[in-house]
Design a protein around this motif. Structure first.
Motif, PDB file in Angstrom:
ATOM      1  N   GLY A 164       0.789  -1.219   0.000  1.00  0.00           N
ATOM      2  CA  GLY A 164       0.000   0.000   0.000  1.00  0.00           C
ATOM      3  C   GLY A 164       0.822   1.271   0.000  1.00  0.00           C
ATOM      4  N   PHE A 165       2.126   1.185  -0.319  1.00  0.00           N
ATOM      5  CA  PHE A 165       2.968   2.382  -0.290  1.00  0.00           C
ATOM      6  C   PHE A 165       2.590   3.324  -1.444  1.00  0.00           C
ATOM      7  CE2 PHE A 165       5.215  -0.272  -3.312  1.00  0.00           C
ATOM      8  CZ  PHE A 165       5.785   0.617  -4.223  1.00  0.00           C
ATOM      9  N   PRO A 166       2.757   4.650  -1.255  1.00  0.00           N
ATOM     10  CA  PRO A 166       2.380   5.618  -2.288  1.00  0.00           C
ATOM     11  C   PRO A 166       3.478   5.776  -3.343  1.00  0.00           C
ATOM     12  CG  PRO A 166       3.065   6.756  -0.308  1.00  0.00           C
ATOM     13  CD  PRO A 166       3.116   5.292   0.017  1.00  0.00           C
ATOM     14  N   LEU A 167       3.092   5.707  -4.593  1.00  0.00           N
ATOM     15  CA  LEU A 167       4.062   5.836  -5.680  1.00  0.00           C
ATOM     16  C   LEU A 167       4.751   7.198  -5.683  1.00  0.00           C
ATOM     17  CD1 LEU A 167       2.514   4.141  -8.845  1.00  0.00           C
ATOM     18  CD2 LEU A 167       4.736   3.664  -7.808  1.00  0.00           C
ATOM     19  N   MET A 168       4.030   8.244  -5.295  1.00  0.00           N
ATOM     20  CA  MET A 168       4.627   9.582  -5.339  1.00  0.00           C
ATOM     21  C   MET A 168       5.811   9.683  -4.380  1.00  0.00           C
ATOM     22  SD  MET A 168       2.850  13.314  -4.974  1.00  0.00           S
ATOM     23  CE  MET A 168       3.797  14.805  -5.268  1.00  0.00           C
TER      24      MET A 168
ATOM     25  N   SER B 218      -0.476   1.888  -3.287  1.00  0.00           N
ATOM     26  CA  SER B 218      -1.785   2.387  -2.855  1.00  0.00           C
ATOM     27  C   SER B 218      -2.732   2.580  -4.034  1.00  0.00           C
ATOM     28  CB  SER B 218      -1.616   3.710  -2.102  1.00  0.00           C
ATOM     29  OG  SER B 218      -0.973   4.665  -2.924  1.00  0.00           O
ATOM     30  N   SER B 219      -2.188   2.743  -5.242  1.00  0.00           N
ATOM     31  CA  SER B 219      -3.025   2.930  -6.425  1.00  0.00           C
ATOM     32  C   SER B 219      -3.279   1.631  -7.176  1.00  0.00           C
ATOM     33  CB  SER B 219      -2.378   3.954  -7.368  1.00  0.00           C
ATOM     34  OG  SER B 219      -1.060   3.558  -7.699  1.00  0.00           O
ATOM     35  N   GLY B 220      -2.805   0.515  -6.613  1.00  0.00           N
ATOM     36  CA  GLY B 220      -3.053  -0.783  -7.228  1.00  0.00           C
ATOM     37  C   GLY B 220      -2.002  -1.229  -8.225  1.00  0.00           C
ATOM     38  N   VAL B 221      -0.993  -0.399  -8.476  1.00  0.00           N
ATOM     39  CA  VAL B 221       0.093  -0.782  -9.380  1.00  0.00           C
ATOM     40  C   VAL B 221       1.024  -1.741  -8.650  1.00  0.00           C
ATOM     41  CG1 VAL B 221       2.063   0.059 -10.705  1.00  0.00           C
ATOM     42  CG2 VAL B 221      -0.035   1.412 -10.598  1.00  0.00           C
ATOM     43  N   ALA B 222       1.385  -2.838  -9.304  1.00  0.00           N
ATOM     44  CA  ALA B 222       2.271  -3.829  -8.686  1.00  0.00           C
ATOM     45  C   ALA B 222       3.722  -3.516  -9.016  1.00  0.00           C
ATOM     46  CB  ALA B 222       1.910  -5.226  -9.154  1.00  0.00           C
ATOM     47  N   ILE B 223       4.576  -3.538  -8.000  1.00  0.00           N
ATOM     48  CA  ILE B 223       6.009  -3.310  -8.160  1.00  0.00           C
ATOM     49  C   ILE B 223       6.748  -4.606  -7.820  1.00  0.00           C
ATOM     50  CG2 ILE B 223       8.007  -2.061  -7.228  1.00  0.00           C
ATOM     51  CD1 ILE B 223       6.319  -0.268  -8.894  1.00  0.00           C
ATOM     52  N   THR B 224       7.714  -4.970  -8.651  1.00  0.00           N
ATOM     53  CA  THR B 224       8.512  -6.164  -8.387  1.00  0.00           C
ATOM     54  C   THR B 224       9.823  -5.760  -7.727  1.00  0.00           C
ATOM     55  OG1 THR B 224       7.556  -7.323 -10.278  1.00  0.00           O
ATOM     56  CG2 THR B 224       9.616  -8.193  -9.390  1.00  0.00           C
ATOM     57  N   ALA B 225      10.034  -6.226  -6.520  1.00  0.00           N
ATOM     58  CA  ALA B 225      11.270  -5.921  -5.792  1.00  0.00           C
ATOM     59  C   ALA B 225      12.398  -6.834  -6.247  1.00  0.00           C
ATOM     60  CB  ALA B 225      11.039  -6.078  -4.298  1.00  0.00           C
TER      61      ALA B 225
ATOM     62  N   CYS C 283       9.356   2.916   2.791  1.00  0.00           N
ATOM     63  CA  CYS C 283       8.257   3.622   2.149  1.00  0.00           C
ATOM     64  C   CYS C 283       6.992   2.825   2.430  1.00  0.00           C
ATOM     65  CB  CYS C 283       8.518   3.734   0.650  1.00  0.00           C
ATOM     66  SG  CYS C 283       7.365   4.807  -0.230  1.00  0.00           S
ATOM     67  N   SER C 284       6.061   3.411   3.178  1.00  0.00           N
ATOM     68  CA  SER C 284       4.918   2.635   3.663  1.00  0.00           C
ATOM     69  C   SER C 284       3.602   3.257   3.247  1.00  0.00           C
ATOM     70  CB  SER C 284       4.953   2.555   5.191  1.00  0.00           C
ATOM     71  OG  SER C 284       4.571   3.804   5.743  1.00  0.00           O
TER      72      SER C 284
ATOM     73  N   ALA D 175       7.646  13.762   5.549  1.00  0.00           N
ATOM     74  CA  ALA D 175       6.194  13.624   5.573  1.00  0.00           C
ATOM     75  C   ALA D 175       5.651  13.069   4.273  1.00  0.00           C
ATOM     76  CB  ALA D 175       5.548  14.981   5.871  1.00  0.00           C
ATOM     77  N   GLY D 176       6.533  12.880   3.277  1.00  0.00           N
ATOM     78  CA  GLY D 176       6.114  12.309   2.009  1.00  0.00           C
ATOM     79  C   GLY D 176       6.002  13.356   0.920  1.00  0.00           C
ATOM     80  N   GLY D 177       5.744  12.907  -0.307  1.00  0.00           N
ATOM     81  CA  GLY D 177       5.533  13.799  -1.428  1.00  0.00           C
ATOM     82  C   GLY D 177       6.650  14.803  -1.626  1.00  0.00           C
ATOM     83  N   ILE D 178       6.299  16.074  -1.609  1.00  0.00           N
ATOM     84  CA  ILE D 178       7.275  17.140  -1.830  1.00  0.00           C
ATOM     85  C   ILE D 178       8.372  17.125  -0.765  1.00  0.00           C
ATOM     86  CG2 ILE D 178       5.968  18.878  -0.546  1.00  0.00           C
ATOM     87  CD1 ILE D 178       6.841  20.941  -2.562  1.00  0.00           C
ATOM     88  N   GLY D 179       8.012  16.700   0.440  1.00  0.00           N
ATOM     89  CA  GLY D 179       9.011  16.628   1.506  1.00  0.00           C
ATOM     90  C   GLY D 179      10.087  15.600   1.205  1.00  0.00           C
ATOM     91  N   ALA D 180       9.696  14.439   0.674  1.00  0.00           N
ATOM     92  CA  ALA D 180      10.671  13.401   0.328  1.00  0.00           C
ATOM     93  C   ALA D 180      11.576  13.877  -0.800  1.00  0.00           C
ATOM     94  CB  ALA D 180       9.947  12.115  -0.066  1.00  0.00           C
ATOM     95  N   PHE D 181      11.007  14.598  -1.749  1.00  0.00           N
ATOM     96  CA  PHE D 181      11.788  15.105  -2.873  1.00  0.00           C
ATOM     97  C   PHE D 181      12.839  16.106  -2.394  1.00  0.00           C
ATOM     98  CE2 PHE D 181      12.672  17.492  -6.718  1.00  0.00           C
ATOM     99  CZ  PHE D 181      12.691  16.517  -7.701  1.00  0.00           C
ATOM    100  N   ASP D 182      12.416  17.060  -1.549  1.00  0.00           N
ATOM    101  CA  ASP D 182      13.359  18.063  -1.058  1.00  0.00           C
ATOM    102  C   ASP D 182      14.393  17.458  -0.121  1.00  0.00           C
ATOM    103  OD1 ASP D 182      12.969  20.955  -1.930  1.00  0.00           O
ATOM    104  OD2 ASP D 182      10.923  20.308  -1.616  1.00  0.00           O
TER     105      ASP D 182
END
Length: 326
Positions: A20-24, A60-67, A83-84, A165-172
């Motif tokens: 369920g981790f967020p792709l962004m 979280s958007s249903g896209v499957a990622i292969t680790a 990343c949770s 906190a995620g999103g823009i925070g992770a990028f910065d």
């Protein structure tokens, strides 16, 4: 574009992705590293995606990622991010915790984006460090770990702990690390690549968090909302709020209605109910205790106002959220 002549071995980065981790948030960690490697003559970063159990993890958007690996055994790295999704306060992964602790003993930096600070704290890996977490989980985190220095910033870098906190925070946060490890020029080039204006200064990041959450720029209103959020268990009167800001009650009423179409009391009630929803989804607190923590002395009245606002009872809200992560 010139880089330093002497390039060290690539920094080894692992990203542990929980269901369920967020792709962004995930992209905010990986994409800047990809561009750093593109801009240089040789790779500066080498990253691996790690899963807690099965190699395929759904976002979280249903896209499957292969680790490329699982935590048992997990790779040895220089930096490890978790990343949770929204259930890091409850997700059980003993093997992942063992790997995280092993990497910490080796001296690796440990990081978390979105709700994943919960996951690190539950493993006993945030003691003595400052951190941040997604704003929806801040109250529940502070309730569960009152001894940990939780800050409202978009990201916090404290020695061997890197939290966002995620999103823009992770990028910065990633750009900040690139600047520390390489150069401000390289970090700026990466920022420009993504047509992104970087945030600088902890105070700016903290102030921006509230503006992003509310969509407001009126400073007296933001100051009033800050006081409201700090006094949810024992709500302040509108007169006290206005007095604390040095303005009249009528002036505060006008500002709230102009900017939010709500009175200060209506806005305050919404904040209290939103906080209750956060507790229901991100903590195991009893519903009666949640009502008290959000300024409702009568659980029945709390349940009534909650259902009016969200269309479900507090109990139904908690059950529905847990169902999403089963």
């Amino acid at each position: 574009m010139t880089q330093e002549a002497d390039t060290p071995d690539p920094i080894r980065v692992a990203i542990l992705v929980l269901p369920g981790f967020p792709l962004m948030a995930f992209s905010a960690l990986v994409e800047p590293l990809r561009v750093v490697n593109l801009l240089g003559a040789t790779p500066r970063y080498d990253w691996t995606i790690v899963a807690p159990r099965a190699n395929t993890v759904e976002t979280s958007s249903g896209v499957a990622i292969t680790a490329e690996a699982t935590v048992d055994p997990g790779p040895d790295v220089d930096r490890l991010f978790v990343c949770s999704g929204g259930n890091a306060h409850a997700f059980e992964a003993p093997a992942a915790w063992s790997w995280l602790r092993r990497q910490a003993r080796r001296g690796a930096q440990l990081g978390a984006v979105a709700d994943a600070t919960f996951f690190l704290a539950r493993a006993g890996l945030m003691q003595g460090y400052a951190c941040t977490i997604h704003w929806q989980s801040q109250a529940a985190f502070a309730e569960r770990f009152p001894e940990i220095d939780l800050r409202p910033d978009l990201y916090v870098i404290d020695r061997k702990r890197l939290t966002s906190a995620g999103g823009i925070g992770a990028f910065d946060m990633t750009l900040d690390l690139v600047e520390r490890e390489h150069s401000a020029d390289l970090a700026q080039q990466v920022s420009q690549w993504f047509v992104h204006e970087r945030l600088r200064g902890g105070a700016d990041r903290e102030a921006l968090t509230l503006r992003l959450r509310t969509g407001l720029n009126d400073q007296p209103l933001l100051a009033a909302i800050t006081r409201m959020e700090r006094n949810l268990e024992a709500p302040l009167s509108v007169v006290d709020l206005a007095r604390g800001l040095g303005i009249s009650r009528d002036a505060l009423e006008r500002r709230f209605r102009a900017a939010t179409h709500l009175s200060p009391l209506q806005y305050y009630l919404r904040l209290r109910l939103d906080r209750a929803q956060d507790y229901l989804c991100h903590s195991s607190m009893k519903i009666g205790d949640i009502a008290l923590a959000c300024g409702f002395s009568d659980p029945g009245y709390f349940a009534k106002r909650f259902k009016e606002s969200f269309g479900v009872s507090p109990r139904e809200q908690r059950a529905a959220y847990r169902q999403r992560f089963q």
